[in-house]
Scaffold this motif. Structure first.
Motif, short mmCIF file in Angstrom:
data_model
loop_
_atom_site.label_atom_id
_atom_site.label_comp_id
_atom_site.label_asym_id
_atom_site.label_seq_id
_atom_site.Cartn_x
_atom_site.Cartn_y
_atom_site.Cartn_z
N ALA A 45 0.83 -1.21 0.00
CA ALA A 45 0.00 0.00 0.00
C ALA A 45 0.87 1.26 0.00
CB ALA A 45 -0.94 -0.01 1.20
N VAL A 46 1.96 1.22 0.74
CA VAL A 46 2.88 2.37 0.79
C VAL A 46 3.58 2.54 -0.56
CG1 VAL A 46 4.95 3.33 1.88
CG2 VAL A 46 3.20 2.22 3.28
N ILE A 47 3.94 1.43 -1.20
CA ILE A 47 4.52 1.50 -2.55
C ILE A 47 3.56 2.19 -3.49
CG2 ILE A 47 5.15 0.11 -4.56
CD1 ILE A 47 6.31 -1.97 -2.67
N TYR A 48 2.31 1.80 -3.41
CA TYR A 48 1.28 2.40 -4.26
C TYR A 48 1.13 3.89 -3.97
CZ TYR A 48 -3.15 3.19 -6.61
OH TYR A 48 -4.13 3.69 -7.42
N SER A 49 1.11 4.25 -2.71
CA SER A 49 0.94 5.67 -2.35
C SER A 49 2.12 6.49 -2.84
CB SER A 49 0.77 5.83 -0.83
OG SER A 49 1.98 5.58 -0.14
N GLY A 50 3.33 5.91 -2.81
CA GLY A 50 4.51 6.62 -3.31
C GLY A 50 4.43 6.85 -4.80
N ALA A 51 3.99 5.82 -5.54
CA ALA A 51 3.83 5.97 -6.99
C ALA A 51 2.74 6.99 -7.31
CB ALA A 51 3.50 4.62 -7.62
N TYR A 52 1.70 7.02 -6.49
CA TYR A 52 0.60 7.97 -6.69
C TYR A 52 1.08 9.40 -6.49
CZ TYR A 52 -4.19 9.76 -6.54
OH TYR A 52 -5.35 10.44 -6.80
N VAL A 53 2.03 9.59 -5.58
CA VAL A 53 2.61 10.92 -5.38
C VAL A 53 3.21 11.43 -6.68
CG1 VAL A 53 4.53 12.17 -4.29
CG2 VAL A 53 3.06 10.70 -2.91
N LYS A 54 4.00 10.59 -7.34
CA LYS A 54 4.64 10.99 -8.60
C LYS A 54 3.62 11.26 -9.69
CE LYS A 54 7.27 11.72 -12.05
NZ LYS A 54 7.81 13.09 -12.24
N HIS A 55 2.66 10.34 -9.85
CA HIS A 55 1.74 10.44 -10.97
C HIS A 55 0.68 11.52 -10.79
CE1 HIS A 55 3.33 7.20 -13.36
NE2 HIS A 55 3.37 6.41 -12.30
N THR A 56 0.58 12.09 -9.63
CA THR A 56 -0.31 13.25 -9.42
C THR A 56 0.49 14.55 -9.38
OG1 THR A 56 -0.22 12.90 -7.02
CG2 THR A 56 -2.10 11.94 -8.21
N GLY A 57 1.80 14.46 -9.64
CA GLY A 57 2.63 15.66 -9.63
C GLY A 57 2.80 16.26 -8.25
N SER A 58 2.78 15.39 -7.22
CA SER A 58 2.81 15.88 -5.83
C SER A 58 4.18 15.76 -5.17
CB SER A 58 1.78 15.09 -5.00
OG SER A 58 0.50 15.14 -5.56
N THR A 59 5.20 15.45 -5.96
CA THR A 59 6.52 15.21 -5.38
C THR A 59 7.01 16.39 -4.56
OG1 THR A 59 7.10 13.76 -7.24
CG2 THR A 59 8.92 14.61 -5.91
N TYR A 60 6.84 17.59 -5.08
CA TYR A 60 7.33 18.78 -4.38
C TYR A 60 6.19 19.67 -3.88
CZ TYR A 60 12.02 17.51 -5.80
OH TYR A 60 13.20 16.84 -5.95
N ALA A 61 5.06 19.02 -3.57
CA ALA A 61 3.93 19.77 -3.01
C ALA A 61 4.26 20.27 -1.61
CB ALA A 61 2.68 18.90 -2.98
N CYS A 62 5.17 19.56 -0.93
CA CYS A 62 5.64 19.97 0.39
C CYS A 62 7.15 20.18 0.30
CB CYS A 62 5.33 18.90 1.44
SG CYS A 62 3.56 18.64 1.72
N ALA A 63 7.57 21.42 0.46
CA ALA A 63 8.98 21.76 0.27
C ALA A 63 9.81 21.55 1.53
CB ALA A 63 9.11 23.21 -0.19
N GLN A 64 9.18 21.07 2.61
CA GLN A 64 9.90 20.86 3.86
C GLN A 64 9.63 19.45 4.38
OE1 GLN A 64 9.50 24.14 6.73
NE2 GLN A 64 8.65 25.41 5.10
N PHE A 65 10.39 19.08 5.39
CA PHE A 65 10.20 17.76 6.01
C PHE A 65 10.53 17.87 7.49
CE2 PHE A 65 11.47 13.62 7.49
CZ PHE A 65 10.53 12.78 6.91
N PRO A 66 9.75 17.28 8.40
CA PRO A 66 8.63 16.35 8.15
C PRO A 66 7.30 17.04 7.90
CG PRO A 66 9.05 16.46 10.49
CD PRO A 66 10.13 17.30 9.83
N HIS A 67 7.20 18.34 8.24
CA HIS A 67 5.92 19.03 8.02
C HIS A 67 5.87 19.54 6.59
CE1 HIS A 67 7.98 22.93 8.31
NE2 HIS A 67 8.68 22.36 9.29
#
Length: 296
Positions: free
Chosen positions: A170-192
């Motif tokens: 499920a986590v693998i899927y959620s990670g791939a979904y991040v990329k395919h929705t263009g959400s990779t850099y939706a959060c410019a900081q970490f962890p928040h």
């Protein structure tokens, strides 16, 4: 025993790893449309003339995938012929054939018909399963003729292991979904995620994956502790537990590096994809050997 099968299995495993990395490169470089909307031809040509970089990336991925796909089918039938006395062989051989076909059909459909982010994300998940099936068939070839790892584990441990395996997928899927929705850099900081005022769908996708990944680290640490308790019963199970915790640390580090080192995005993203696929494979192997002895 089965020297030829072992060598072919290793070569096929390496080939699947290359396919997996190529697929990640296609995704990370947005080269999925590098051959237009034609498949298996590229812009209607068997060999594209004057190809652009995106075309080279997509075309080479298709060519290598076709060759490796054939190798997977050969490996599956060869394994059934030589290792049919091992109870897991037929299951993993069937899964190898089914998922390599499914993986190819999904890739072709995405090119010809286009797909949603949900379906495109699933394509990477299918690739991870395909890779795991090939590696495990190869492992079975190496186990043949030796004393099989068959630890006597408690039912609760098996149940927890299968839960973690499903959660990891499920986590693998959620990670791939991040990329395919263009959400990779939706959060410019970490962890928040930074500015709450600008929190939208993509930030929500990114944070959901981060939270799920953090929970996964905790779950895998617990699994490592549980597996290590069986170190006298099975060095293979304990060693796999150690491998799992090492891989998830590398994966987490690569995920964090994606945020802080955008200039090195391709290298960190490929590392992130590779390690989670290896992690999933090790968990599949652990699940297999944990079901060999159901004493209690």
């Amino acid at each position: 025993m089965n020297k030829g099968l072992k060598i072919f299995g290793v070569l096929t495993s390496i080939g699947m790893l290359i396919v997996l990395l190529q697929g990640s490169v296609v995704t990370k470089t947005d080269s999925g449309d590098g051959c237009g909307e034609t498949w298996p031809l590229c812009f209607g040509e068997f060999v594209p003339a004057s190809p652009a970089l995106a075309t080279l990336i997509e075309y080479s991925h298709r060519m290598v995938s076709g060759v490796v796909g054939l190798m997977v089918v050969i490996l599956a039938f060869w394994s059934v012929k030589k290792l049919s006395h091992m109870r897991e062989t037929k299951f993993w051989a069937l899964m190898a054939v089914l998922f390599i076909i499914f993986q190819g059909l999904m890739g072709a459909a995405a090119v010809v018909f286009g797909s949603s982010s949900l379906v495109l994300a699933l394509h990477f998940g299918i690739s991870a399963i395909s890779f795991a099936t090939v590696v495990i068939l190869t492992a079975l070839a190496f186990e043949d003729g030796r004393r099989l790892p068959a630890p006597r584990v408690k039912k609760g441990f098996r149940g927890y292991l299968f839960f973690v395996l499903a959660y990891t997928y499920a986590v693998i899927y959620s990670g791939a979904y991040v990329k395919h929705t263009g959400s990779t850099y939706a959060c410019a900081q970490f962890p928040h995620c930074g500015d709450v005022a600008n929190f939208g769908f993509q930030a929500g996708v990114q944070m959901t994956h981060r939270i799920a990944a953090i929970v996964l680290v905790v779950l895998l640490f617990i699994l490592f502790v549980q597996a290590f308790r069986y170190r006298y019963e099975s060095k293979m199970l304990a060693g796999s537990g150690i491998a799992v915790i090492i891989l998830v640390m590398i994966q987490a580090g690569a995920g964090i590096a994606i945020v802080f080192f955008p200039d090195a995005y391709l290298a960190t993203a490929l590392t992130h994809s590779l390690t989670v696929s290896l992690l999933f494979t090790v968990l599949c192997y652990m699940a297999m050997i944990a079901t060999r002895n159901r004493a209690y």
